[in-house]
Design a protein around this motif. Structure first.
Motif, PDB file in Angstrom:
ATOM      1  N   ASP A 134      49.968 -28.611  64.105  1.00  0.00           N
ATOM      2  CA  ASP A 134      49.079 -29.511  63.391  1.00  0.00           C
ATOM      3  C   ASP A 134      49.875 -30.705  62.872  1.00  0.00           C
ATOM      4  OD1 ASP A 134      49.727 -29.240  60.560  1.00  0.00           O
ATOM      5  OD2 ASP A 134      47.902 -28.117  60.209  1.00  0.00           O
ATOM      6  N   LEU A 135      49.174 -31.710  62.457  1.00  0.00           N
ATOM      7  CA  LEU A 135      49.776 -32.984  62.095  1.00  0.00           C
ATOM      8  C   LEU A 135      50.786 -32.842  60.962  1.00  0.00           C
ATOM      9  CD1 LEU A 135      49.762 -35.977  62.718  1.00  0.00           C
ATOM     10  CD2 LEU A 135      47.856 -36.241  61.139  1.00  0.00           C
ATOM     11  N   LYS A 136      50.477 -31.995  59.997  1.00  0.00           N
ATOM     12  CA  LYS A 136      51.390 -31.813  58.869  1.00  0.00           C
ATOM     13  C   LYS A 136      52.733 -31.254  59.342  1.00  0.00           C
ATOM     14  CE  LYS A 136      49.006 -31.002  54.541  1.00  0.00           C
ATOM     15  NZ  LYS A 136      48.624 -29.999  53.551  1.00  0.00           N
ATOM     16  N   LEU A 137      52.672 -30.257  60.231  1.00  0.00           N
ATOM     17  CA  LEU A 137      53.909 -29.649  60.711  1.00  0.00           C
ATOM     18  C   LEU A 137      54.718 -30.636  61.538  1.00  0.00           C
ATOM     19  CD1 LEU A 137      52.768 -26.034  61.695  1.00  0.00           C
ATOM     20  CD2 LEU A 137      54.161 -26.723  59.740  1.00  0.00           C
ATOM     21  N   GLU A 138      54.034 -31.451  62.334  1.00  0.00           N
ATOM     22  CA  GLU A 138      54.751 -32.447  63.120  1.00  0.00           C
ATOM     23  C   GLU A 138      55.459 -33.441  62.210  1.00  0.00           C
ATOM     24  OE1 GLU A 138      52.266 -34.305  66.029  1.00  0.00           O
ATOM     25  OE2 GLU A 138      51.768 -32.397  66.975  1.00  0.00           O
ATOM     26  N   ARG A 139      54.740 -33.856  61.152  1.00  0.00           N
ATOM     27  CA  ARG A 139      55.361 -34.784  60.200  1.00  0.00           C
ATOM     28  C   ARG A 139      56.562 -34.127  59.509  1.00  0.00           C
ATOM     29  NH1 ARG A 139      49.972 -37.176  57.312  1.00  0.00           N
ATOM     30  NH2 ARG A 139      49.247 -38.426  59.077  1.00  0.00           N
ATOM     31  N   LEU A 140      56.364 -32.877  59.127  1.00  0.00           N
ATOM     32  CA  LEU A 140      57.447 -32.149  58.462  1.00  0.00           C
ATOM     33  C   LEU A 140      58.635 -31.972  59.407  1.00  0.00           C
ATOM     34  CD1 LEU A 140      58.437 -30.682  55.943  1.00  0.00           C
ATOM     35  CD2 LEU A 140      57.326 -28.617  56.775  1.00  0.00           C
ATOM     36  N   ALA A 141      58.358 -31.649  60.650  1.00  0.00           N
ATOM     37  CA  ALA A 141      59.432 -31.493  61.639  1.00  0.00           C
ATOM     38  C   ALA A 141      60.163 -32.814  61.843  1.00  0.00           C
ATOM     39  CB  ALA A 141      58.871 -30.978  62.951  1.00  0.00           C
ATOM     40  N   ALA A 142      59.381 -33.906  61.945  1.00  0.00           N
ATOM     41  CA  ALA A 142      59.996 -35.224  62.117  1.00  0.00           C
ATOM     42  C   ALA A 142      60.850 -35.579  60.903  1.00  0.00           C
ATOM     43  CB  ALA A 142      58.918 -36.280  62.347  1.00  0.00           C
ATOM     44  N   LYS A 143      60.299 -35.258  59.738  1.00  0.00           N
ATOM     45  CA  LYS A 143      61.034 -35.535  58.502  1.00  0.00           C
ATOM     46  C   LYS A 143      62.333 -34.718  58.461  1.00  0.00           C
ATOM     47  CE  LYS A 143      60.326 -35.779  53.515  1.00  0.00           C
ATOM     48  NZ  LYS A 143      59.386 -35.534  52.413  1.00  0.00           N
ATOM     49  N   LEU A 144      62.220 -33.437  58.822  1.00  0.00           N
ATOM     50  CA  LEU A 144      63.410 -32.593  58.838  1.00  0.00           C
ATOM     51  C   LEU A 144      64.418 -33.076  59.876  1.00  0.00           C
ATOM     52  CD1 LEU A 144      62.002 -28.991  58.371  1.00  0.00           C
ATOM     53  CD2 LEU A 144      63.482 -30.245  56.817  1.00  0.00           C
ATOM     54  N   GLU A 145      63.910 -33.486  61.014  1.00  0.00           N
ATOM     55  CA  GLU A 145      64.798 -33.992  62.061  1.00  0.00           C
ATOM     56  C   GLU A 145      65.519 -35.251  61.579  1.00  0.00           C
ATOM     57  OE1 GLU A 145      64.516 -35.668  66.616  1.00  0.00           O
ATOM     58  OE2 GLU A 145      62.954 -34.315  65.905  1.00  0.00           O
ATOM     59  N   HIS A 146      64.740 -36.114  60.937  1.00  0.00           N
ATOM     60  CA  HIS A 146      65.328 -37.334  60.384  1.00  0.00           C
ATOM     61  C   HIS A 146      66.389 -36.991  59.328  1.00  0.00           C
ATOM     62  CE1 HIS A 146      65.679 -41.452  59.050  1.00  0.00           C
ATOM     63  NE2 HIS A 146      65.432 -41.055  57.804  1.00  0.00           N
ATOM     64  N   GLN A 147      66.046 -36.052  58.434  1.00  0.00           N
ATOM     65  CA  GLN A 147      66.998 -35.644  57.403  1.00  0.00           C
ATOM     66  C   GLN A 147      68.238 -35.005  58.019  1.00  0.00           C
ATOM     67  OE1 GLN A 147      64.761 -33.108  54.761  1.00  0.00           O
ATOM     68  NE2 GLN A 147      63.943 -34.831  53.584  1.00  0.00           N
ATOM     69  N   THR A 148      68.016 -34.235  59.080  1.00  0.00           N
ATOM     70  CA  THR A 148      69.145 -33.605  59.761  1.00  0.00           C
ATOM     71  C   THR A 148      70.070 -34.662  60.345  1.00  0.00           C
ATOM     72  OG1 THR A 148      67.809 -31.663  60.287  1.00  0.00           O
ATOM     73  CG2 THR A 148      69.805 -31.974  61.582  1.00  0.00           C
ATOM     74  N   LYS A 149      69.467 -35.689  60.980  1.00  0.00           N
ATOM     75  CA  LYS A 149      70.273 -36.765  61.544  1.00  0.00           C
ATOM     76  C   LYS A 149      71.046 -37.495  60.441  1.00  0.00           C
ATOM     77  CE  LYS A 149      67.547 -37.564  65.719  1.00  0.00           C
ATOM     78  NZ  LYS A 149      66.643 -38.478  66.420  1.00  0.00           N
ATOM     79  N   GLU A 150      70.334 -37.719  59.337  1.00  0.00           N
ATOM     80  CA  GLU A 150      70.995 -38.380  58.202  1.00  0.00           C
ATOM     81  C   GLU A 150      72.146 -37.522  57.684  1.00  0.00           C
ATOM     82  OE1 GLU A 150      70.612 -41.452  56.776  1.00  0.00           O
ATOM     83  OE2 GLU A 150      69.333 -41.836  58.514  1.00  0.00           O
TER      84      GLU A 150
END
Length: 183
Positions: free
Chosen positions: A83-99
């Protein structure tokens, strides 16, 4: 004759005072260098402790975020729905991981620089310790020279006193001769 003796005695006294002042200045400089060495050693120890603490904190946070991202991905696949929330959360986590990976990389470079800097600082501390030992040896020599100068000053005072007594005796003898010649 009295003038020449006084002149040389005053000249010697002035030289002794100048040497005493130089010795006192050298001792003060040595104490300042010792204090600077101690400050540098304390700063090096503090920086080393900070680096170790930061390294432990970064390692734990980075591993936990990667684990969370992996679990989230696995859970999404098992459920079959994204669902959209999980995709956003995954993207956010991925972004945070990259950071975090960037920060981790920066910290690694920083730690390597700190390690190199610590090596340089250790060399500097070693050089400062060697310099300090040299200063101690030099101070011992200066103290010996000061004692010698003090002895010379004492001898000079004794010679000055003897010359003064001789001068007074000669003045009395001259006075006696003058009185005898007048009679």
């Amino acid at each position: 004759m009295h003038f020449i003796c006084s002149f040389f005695a005053e000249r010697k006294d002035a030289e002794l005072e100048r040497k005493d002042a130089e010795l006192a200045e050298q001792a003060a400089l040595s104490k300042q260098r010792d204090a600077m060495l101690e400050k540098h050693v304390l700063k090096l120890e503090e920086k080393t402790d900070e680096v170790e603490k930061d390294s432990e904190e970064m390692g734990y946070g980075f591993a936990e975020l990667k684990k969370l991202a992996a679990e989230l991905e696995k859970h999404s696949e098992e459920m079959g729905t994204r669902d959209l929330k999980l995709e956003r959360l995954a993207a956010k986590l991925e972004h945070q991981t990259k950071e975090l990976e960037k920060q981790h990389s920066q910290f690694q470079r920083h730690f390597q620089n700190m390690y190199l800097s610590a090596g340089k600082q250790k060399k500097m501390v070693t050089k400062l310790e060697e310099h300090c030992e040299w200063m101690v040896r030099r101070n011992v020599k200066l103290e010996a020279a000061a004692v010698k100068v003090g002895q010379q000053a004492k001898e000079s005072e004794e010679q000055k006193s003897e010359l003064k007594e001789r001068h007074e005796e000669m003045a009395e003898q001259t006075e006696a001769v003058v009185v005898e010649t007048e009679e």
